[in-house]
Design an enzyme around this catalytic site. Structure first.
Site, PDB file in Angstrom:
ATOM      1  N   GLU A 228      -4.343   0.687 -13.580  1.00  0.00           N
ATOM      2  CA  GLU A 228      -5.362   1.744 -13.565  1.00  0.00           C
ATOM      3  C   GLU A 228      -4.638   3.007 -13.127  1.00  0.00           C
ATOM      4  OE1 GLU A 228      -7.398   4.559 -12.369  1.00  0.00           O
ATOM      5  OE2 GLU A 228      -8.051   3.317 -10.688  1.00  0.00           O
TER       6      GLU A 228
ATOM      7  N   CYS B 112      -9.001   9.579  -9.443  1.00  0.00           N
ATOM      8  CA  CYS B 112      -8.625   9.409 -10.842  1.00  0.00           C
ATOM      9  C   CYS B 112      -9.826   9.632 -11.757  1.00  0.00           C
ATOM     10  CB  CYS B 112      -8.022   8.027 -11.062  1.00  0.00           C
ATOM     11  SG  CYS B 112      -9.027   6.673 -10.434  1.00  0.00           S
TER      12      CYS B 112
ATOM     13  N   GLY C  47      -2.461   3.863  -9.609  1.00  0.00           N
ATOM     14  CA  GLY C  47      -1.594   4.957  -9.199  1.00  0.00           C
ATOM     15  C   GLY C  47      -1.216   5.849 -10.356  1.00  0.00           C
TER      16      GLY C  47
ATOM     17  N   HIS D  88       0.836  -1.194   0.000  1.00  0.00           N
ATOM     18  CA  HIS D  88       0.000   0.000   0.000  1.00  0.00           C
ATOM     19  C   HIS D  88       0.876   1.252   0.000  1.00  0.00           C
ATOM     20  CE1 HIS D  88      -3.838   1.759   0.043  1.00  0.00           C
ATOM     21  NE2 HIS D  88      -4.449   0.947   0.877  1.00  0.00           N
ATOM     22  N   ALA D  89       0.252   2.387  -0.278  1.00  0.00           N
ATOM     23  CA  ALA D  89       0.956   3.663  -0.236  1.00  0.00           C
ATOM     24  C   ALA D  89       1.525   3.882   1.162  1.00  0.00           C
ATOM     25  CB  ALA D  89       0.014   4.805  -0.618  1.00  0.00           C
TER      26      ALA D  89
END
Length: 454
Positions: A228, A262, A206, A155-156
């Site tokens: 994506e 996004c 991302g 994860h981020a």
């Protein structure tokens, strides 16, 4: 690289986590692979019960999980709770539908019997972003697990609490140990994970640069990817549109998740016949947006997730104004504790302007005047991105025809672009490739195997 939670509402460090070393990562990969060898043979009915349990946990603890999301990345608490609820929906969808979707597909050929079966691949690595800390992960994990695969999550680095919470949810739901594991590692360690022979595929949501790097790493070792990436979604308003409804939706479509989505509408392309009316009403509503503490249920716009992202946003607006863009409202950082930016509308945005060419990740709307319907579609397609799009018109038959001309992964007519577990999600051009969710998404990470019997 530090892995820590910093509250974007005040800039204060909440918690710092120790990054896993290579030995820890390799041990987790080995354990996850061992879990796969059993998990791939588990009956759908059992997997369904575990996934239903996960959905129940999400619903039962949605307020607590929502607070974690808001604390880590700053989205308004009402949106954070809604995100958790949506995760429960995707768990339910695949619990109820995976067995049918992945059933053997009989195809008549010259064989006495021939069919297609869908077998799991093994470990799938997910490199996930901070903007929807739960949703991005659950929309990956639910189909991957139900297909018989196992998951590794990178994860981020600014949402580690969310990452560990998700791992715990699957554990509490009854999933066998190690079928879903979180790796607390930095971006520079991702390639090493991809190169591990027991990791079979990777998916990333991302930025475009991050996507290219993962695709390059996977390409070197011939591993499947789904990407994506960014978007600069057009919100096209034709002269026969319901302007009041379009404007109201435009505010939400641009500011959802503090403008950090996004699929947020970013380029508002309005034909000249209704441009002035749309601009006036758009500015009027944007000026009324309630900015403040994201933990306050009445807040509509919270802070940007990180200070470096706020600085980048400021720079994009500044460069756009230097290139001729006009600020209709907002346009600057708010002088207060935390990482806040005003709700902003830019007009007179021409090709070559940063606001025209780049993805803007924050509460900044770009307003563009089109000569007519044909020009509006041309402008919409004049982008390196192709994720989502919205089209506003009262003529539905015409809208269906125009949908075929818009270069994007989805077209929402008289509505806001959103993801739905029942519909495929993804983009074209620099917005990535492959599809997530729906029956298309679950088949991205399976071996589509032909069986032919004489």
């Amino acid at each position: 690289m530090l892995i820590q939670t910093i509250n974007p509402a005040n800039g204060k460090i909440v918690q710092t986590f120790e990054q896993y070393n290579s030995n820890q990562v390799n041990e987790i990969i080995d354990l996850t692979h061992e879990a796969f060898l059993s998990w791939r043979n588990v009956e759908f009915s059992i997997k369904k019960s575990f996934m239903k349990n996960a959905a129940a946990i999400l619903r039962d603890q949605k307020n607590e999980f929502g607070k974690t999301l808001t604390l880590e990345m700053g989205k308004p608490i009402s949106q954070a709770i809604a995100e958790v609820e949506k995760c429960a929906l995707v768990c339910d969808y695949y619990a109820e539908n995976a067995e049918n979707i992945l059933g053997e597909e009989v195809i008549a050929t010259d064989a006495s019997e021939s069919f297609v079966r869908f077998d799991p691949l093994g470990i799938v690595l997910a490199v996930m972003p901070w903007n929807f800390p739960f949703w991005q992960v659950f929309r990956f994990a639910a189909p991957v697990l139900m297909a018989g695969n196992v998951c590794l999550l990178k994860h981020a680095s600014n949402v580690p609490m969310s990452a560990l919470a998700i791992e715990e949810i699957f554990s509490q739901a009854g999933f066998p140990q190690n079928v879903f594991r979180t790796l607390l590692i930095g971006s520079s360690e991702v390639e090493e994970v991809i190169n591990h022979p027991k990791v079979k595929a990777a998916t990333l949501t991302g930025s475009e640069p991050a996507g290219k790097k993962v695709a390059e790493s996977c390409g070197k070792v011939l591993k499947k990817t789904v990407l994506e990436l960014g978007g600069s979604d057009p919100f096209i308003v034709l002269e026969d549109a319901d302007i009041d409804t379009a404007v109201k939706t435009a505010i939400t479509a641009r500011l959802i998740n503090n403008g950090q989505s996004c699929i947020a509408a970013k380029r508002f392309i309005v034909v000249k016949k209704v441009y002035d009316e749309f601009e006036k009403k758009f500015v009027e509503l944007m000026n009324k947006v309630k900015i403040g503490d994201p933990m306050n249920p009445e807040t509509e716009l919270g802070p940007i997730a990180r200070e470096d992202l706020l600085s980048e946003l400021e720079d994009q607006v500044k460069r756009s104004v230097q290139s001729g863009a006009k600020i209709l409202c907002g346009g600057k950082r708010i002088a207060r504790e935390g990482f806040y930016f005003e709700a902003t509308i830019l007009a007179n945005v021409l090709p070559g302007t940063p606001a025209y060419e780049e993805e803007i990740f924050g509460p900044v709307a770009t307003l563009i005047k089109a000569v007519d319907e044909e020009d509006a579609i041309r402008i919409a397609n004049d982008s390196q991105f192709g994720l989502g799009s919205a089209l506003w018109t009262s003529n539905i038959e015409k809208a269906k025809q125009l949908a075929a001309k818009i270069e994007s992964g989805s077209v929402f007519i008289n509505g806001m672009v959103k993801s739905d577990p029942r519909l495929p999600f993804g983009g074209i051009k620099n917005s990535g490739y492959g599809r997530e969710i729906s029956h298309y998404g679950i088949k991205e990470f399976v071996n589509i195997k032909t069986v032919w019997i004489k």
